[in-house]
Design an enzyme around this catalytic site. Structure first.
Site, mmCIF file in Angstrom:
data_model
loop_
_atom_site.group_PDB
_atom_site.id
_atom_site.type_symbol
_atom_site.label_atom_id
_atom_site.label_comp_id
_atom_site.label_asym_id
_atom_site.label_seq_id
_atom_site.Cartn_x
_atom_site.Cartn_y
_atom_site.Cartn_z
ATOM 1 N N PRO A 276 -9.551 -50.971 -12.387
ATOM 2 C CA PRO A 276 -9.842 -51.650 -11.125
ATOM 3 C C PRO A 276 -10.218 -53.107 -11.399
ATOM 4 C CG PRO A 276 -11.477 -49.942 -11.587
ATOM 5 C CD PRO A 276 -10.541 -49.960 -12.741
ATOM 6 N N ASP A 456 -12.314 -55.630 -15.731
ATOM 7 C CA ASP A 456 -12.175 -54.208 -15.417
ATOM 8 C C ASP A 456 -13.518 -53.733 -14.872
ATOM 9 O OD1 ASP A 456 -11.042 -51.314 -17.342
ATOM 10 O OD2 ASP A 456 -11.999 -51.461 -15.399
ATOM 11 N N HIS A 457 -13.535 -53.405 -13.599
ATOM 12 C CA HIS A 457 -14.808 -53.075 -12.952
ATOM 13 C C HIS A 457 -15.368 -51.731 -13.434
ATOM 14 C CE1 HIS A 457 -18.049 -53.492 -10.285
ATOM 15 N NE2 HIS A 457 -17.442 -54.031 -9.258
ATOM 16 N N ARG A 458 -14.579 -50.971 -14.169
ATOM 17 C CA ARG A 458 -15.148 -49.751 -14.753
ATOM 18 C C ARG A 458 -16.184 -50.107 -15.807
ATOM 19 N NH1 ARG A 458 -9.782 -46.844 -16.764
ATOM 20 N NH2 ARG A 458 -9.630 -48.923 -17.642
ATOM 21 N N VAL A 460 -17.340 -53.627 -16.412
ATOM 22 C CA VAL A 460 -18.130 -54.821 -16.123
ATOM 23 C C VAL A 460 -18.422 -54.863 -14.636
ATOM 24 C CG1 VAL A 460 -18.050 -57.337 -16.079
ATOM 25 C CG2 VAL A 460 -17.150 -56.096 -18.043
#
Lengths: 484, 370
Positions: A276, A456-458, A460
């Site tokens: 994401p 990558d929002h997983r 960060v």
């Protein structure tokens, strides 16, 4: 005699597709009452306990603690009639909970039935389409991914008109069902499906042109014309266009997808639909960096090497990544771990004649500015010459894409697969900029650039991503900060 | 992050007629003419409403409902207000007023249809003078204002005829108090002296936002700025809720205009079944509020001061289990709607173009089904 019922993992949070099994609170042989807690599960939204829909004796636990389970998978078998008279070994559909055809061997994911229906719990159960986007399914799991159907829980005898459900089914797929190509879902709106049916077009053989691979009305009409004029239909969405040569002079040109283009396409699709992405932007006054660059380039030891602003951006990125190590990391899906890298293999996206490649400078964090400048120059020249070694293309940990060389301001970069951060460096322009000097403000022409970082929002969150970007920008606005 | 600025307020006066320990408190300004048998009936309401709610929570966890908004902890505020209504009064709930629905004789299964997705929320509001659940936060207060305008124009206020004079009861929560809709409704209620009683169940959490982040003053003080009275009651005290709502409804019917009642309570469960309150609030707060349970205090009063025996309580417990069976079995048996039913209940008389669409849709469904 026992009467077994299976309780399937429900969607307890409005559209969840899976849950982690935290803890069983019952064991085989336990007697349970209605609404007695059976299990604790953790979803993306909450840790919750699931109460038993029936009274009876626990026969079997079908999933184990720590496991991640898809919504709709049976998790427990309960004998609701221990000592009763039902025939042994039968598993009856649980009232209101089981879908028809519900009994499944342990450990199986729910299979579609003959009509392509999948057991879906309340209303908006797992959508195969949505689920596939959130979580890559292995090809082996594909047959389970079928159309969303209306609520299937009600036993058939309670559905007023059982055939109505099939209104929303994929039309019969014909004999090529077993071909790998046709295992992909056909995307088409109901009126288009209806049109295809009326025209006798098999949707699995139609190449889609609509958004997200949907088949449009025009596609169906074109396919119908094709088949009536030539007797054949166009191939489906999953097969690459089979074009033997590039036709000249037509209104369209078909280019075979090969090599770097094919690799790039696969990598970008994989990255965009796995990680994401969040992208943040920052405008920075880099006048001080440009002045520093001029002074550095004039130094004797830098003679013969191109000292581009990119080198300073690379240094700033390396320093900023020290403060925000999460940006220089890998999401290891298989292990369920985040791998923080204590080294920086800095990828530099390079446009070559063959397409985009991203070679990386190994251990860039160990290099002096001079060595880094040499390394980046070598990398770019080797890439443009098409001589980049495979080893230089693997093992990258973070990437810079220098979109400024094309004269554009910024973009929303897509992560190099396996990496967590990518920084886009825009064109450095002379721009009017508000300069504050004590209490006075004035507008001055300054060298200004745009930075964009995708992460990558997983791995960060916005906070770390923002820190990172602000640090890079801060170092470029005031390179003296690197001394701190 | 800046510290949220708050005006320092003294602990506001709160009407309480039954303490958490089960002691009756007499108040001259809110006298309550009620027998112990009637209090026993209120106890029954509270227990049965909580049982409906807990069964619905379980059904949601079993996959039978898509969603459920639990009223746990708010039973007294709802039952007291619901029992203060006369049958011809009109009531505008949010989506959490299961206790008021119970008092208006709405079958719990009717409510479950909405949360199971077998109904789009529909029942005839006039059957029970109880409007459909409104999911849009605060919107029902405007519906209530509009209805009350109609009441005024029908001349059904201040006639002195108890069968004619009508009040409107509008519910909302602490989160909705920040909505424009609620404040507009206040403006209209004040400007037109409407016969509305607003019951704000301040359960202190707007999903994850505590009420202190929304208001510097106790919510009941909001009405002063609009020019009508407001007061706070112990929302976990069914007698206070009954007495105060009853008096406010009387005032409304007799033409004295609107009142805001802030029922100070606590949402013991999650906002809805999709929410996990442990992520944003302390378990110790919940423990504190358990000591103020709305049912335990009534039971304490009935057994200690009114001579109710164990048999009475056992009978109600048995009745609540029967009700749970009705809810559980009835929920699983709720029929799926037909595809064409989405055209129903939009117009009294379906317009020609929609009639045509419905026919085309039926043909389409039939054609692809074959």
């Amino acid at each position: 005699m026992p009467d077994y019922k299976q309780f399937k993992l429900p969607d307890i949070g409005e559209g969840l597709t899976e849950a982690d099994i935290v803890k069983w609170t019952v064991q085989p042989g336990d007697t349970v009452t209605v609404n007695q807690n059976l299990i604790e599960i953790e979803t993306a939204k909450a840790v919750v306990e699931l109460p038993s829909p029936w009274a009876g004796v626990v026969h079997e636990l079908l999933v184990s603690e720590g496991e991640t389970v898809d919504v709709g998978r049976p998790i427990i078998t309960i004998d609701v009639d221990p000592g009763g008279s039902a025939p042994a070994g039968s598993v009856s559909p649980g009232a209101g909970v089981e879908a028809p055809n519900a009994h499944m061997p342990n450990g199986d994911v729910p299979k579609a039935d003959a009509n392509g229906r999948q057991a879906v719990l309340v209303g908006y159960g797992p959508r195969a389409e949505g689920g596939a986007r959130r979580r890559r399914r292995s090809p082996a799991a594909e047959p389970a991914a079928q159309d969303r159907v209306p609520d299937d829980r009600v036993p058939d005898d309670r559905v007023p008109e059982p055939t109505v459900n099939s209104a929303f089914q994929v039309p019969p797929r014909g004999a090529d069902l077993d071909e790998p190509a046709s295992q992909h879902r056909v995307l088409a709106k109901p009126p288009v499906r209806k049109l295809a049916k009326n025209l006798g077009v098999d949707l699995t053989t139609v190449a889609p042109s609509g958004p997200e691979g949907a088949i449009t009305r025009e596609d169906v009409q074109a396919a119908a014309e094709d088949s009536s004029s030539t007797g054949s239909v166009r191939r489906g969405s999953s097969s690459p266009p089979r074009v033997k040569s590039v036709r000249a002079g037509g209104r369209e040109t078909r280019v075979p997808v090969r090599g770097v283009r094919k690799h790039t396409a696969a990598a970008m699709v994989s990255s965009a639909f796995t990680a994401p992405h969040v992208t943040e932007f920052m405008s920075v006054d880099v006048t001080a960096t440009m002045q520093l660059r001029d002074r550095v380039a004039a130094r004797p030891e830098f003679r013969g090497v191109r000292v581009s602003p990119l080198v300073f951006v690379a240094r700033a990125l390396i320093l900023a990544a020290r403060r925000t190590p999460e940006i220089n990391a890998t999401w290891d899906d298989a292990a369920g771990e985040i791998v923080l890298k204590h080294y920086v293999n800095l990828g530099i996206a390079a446009a070559t004649d063959r397409g985009l490649i991203v070679p990386n400078v190994k251990d860039a964090d160990q290099l002096s500015l001079l060595d880094l400048a040499h390394a980046i120059n070598d990398l770019a020249q080797t890439a443009r010459a098409g001589r980049t070694a495979p080893a230089d293309l693997t093992g990258g940990t973070i990437t810079i894409t220098n979109v400024g060389v094309f004269g554009v301001d910024t973009g929303t970069p897509i992560l190099n697969p396996g990496e967590t951060g990518i920084l886009a460096f825009g064109a450095v322009r002379r721009m009017p900029w508000v300069v504050t000097d004590g209490d006075t403000e004035r507008i001055e022409p300054r060298s200004v650039t745009q930075l964009a970082v995708s992460f990558d929002h997983r791995v960060v969150d916005g906070q770390q991503g923002s820190h990172f970007l602000a640090d890079v920008g801060g170092l470029l606005a005031d390179p003296g900060l690197a001394l701190l | 992050m800046t510290e949220h600025v708050r005006a320092v307020q003294p602990e506001p006066d709160m009407v309480q007629l039954l303490t958490p320990e089960g002691e009756r408190v007499e108040r001259a300004d809110y006298p309550l003419d009620i027998t112990d048998e009637q209090i026993g009936q209120l106890y029954r309401d509270l227990v049965l409403v909580r049982r409906i709610d807990s069964e619905a929570v379980a059904l949601q966890r079993q996959g039978e409902l898509g969603l459920w908004a639990s009223l746990l902890g708010q039973e007294a505020a709802q039952v007291g207000a619901g029992r203060a209504l006369r049958s011809h009064d009109m009531c505008f709930p949010t989506y959490r007023e299961h206790g008021v629905a119970w008092c208006r004789q709405v079958d719990p299964l009717t409510l479950l249809g909405l949360f199971r997705g077998t109904s789009v929320g529909g029942f005839d509001p006039y059957t029970h003078n109880f409007n459909m659940y409104t999911v849009i936060i605060g919107a029902q207060t405007l519906h209530a204002a509009g209805y009350a305008m109609g009441v005024v124009r029908d001349g059904a206020v201040g006639t002195g005829d108890p069968d004619r004079d009508t009040a409107v009861l509008a519910f909302f929560g602490d989160g909705a108090s920040s909505q424009g809709d609620v404040n507009e409704s206040f403006v209209w209620a004040a400007a037109e002296n409407l016969p509305i009683v607003y019951v704000c169940q301040n359960n202190q959490w707007a999903i994850s936002a505590p009420v202190a982040t929304q208001s510097r003053v106790p919510l009941y003080q909001r009405s002063a700025g609009f020019g009508f009275p407001g007061l706070r009651i112990d929302g976990n005290d069914v007698l206070a809720s009954l007495a105060v709502t009853r008096r406010a409804l009387d005032d409304a019917r007799s033409g004295q205009g609107p009142t805001l009642i802030e029922a100070f309570t606590y949402r013991m469960g999650p906002h809805t079944s999709s929410d996990d309150p442990t992520r944003y609030r302390l378990g110790s707060d919940v423990e504190t509020w358990k000591l103020r349970d709305p049912i335990a205090r009534v039971r304490a009063y009935l057994s200690r001061s009114a001579g109710f025996d164990a048999e009475f309580f056992a009978a109600i417990d048995e009745e609540s289990e029967q009700l749970a069976v009705h809810v559980r079995a009835g929920c699983r048996a709720l029929p799926d709607p037909s595809p064409e039913s989405l055209f129903d209940h939009v117009f009294v008389e379906l317009p020609e173009d929609l009639r045509r669409q419905r026919a085309e849709f039926a043909d389409f469904v039939a054609s692809v089904a074959s």
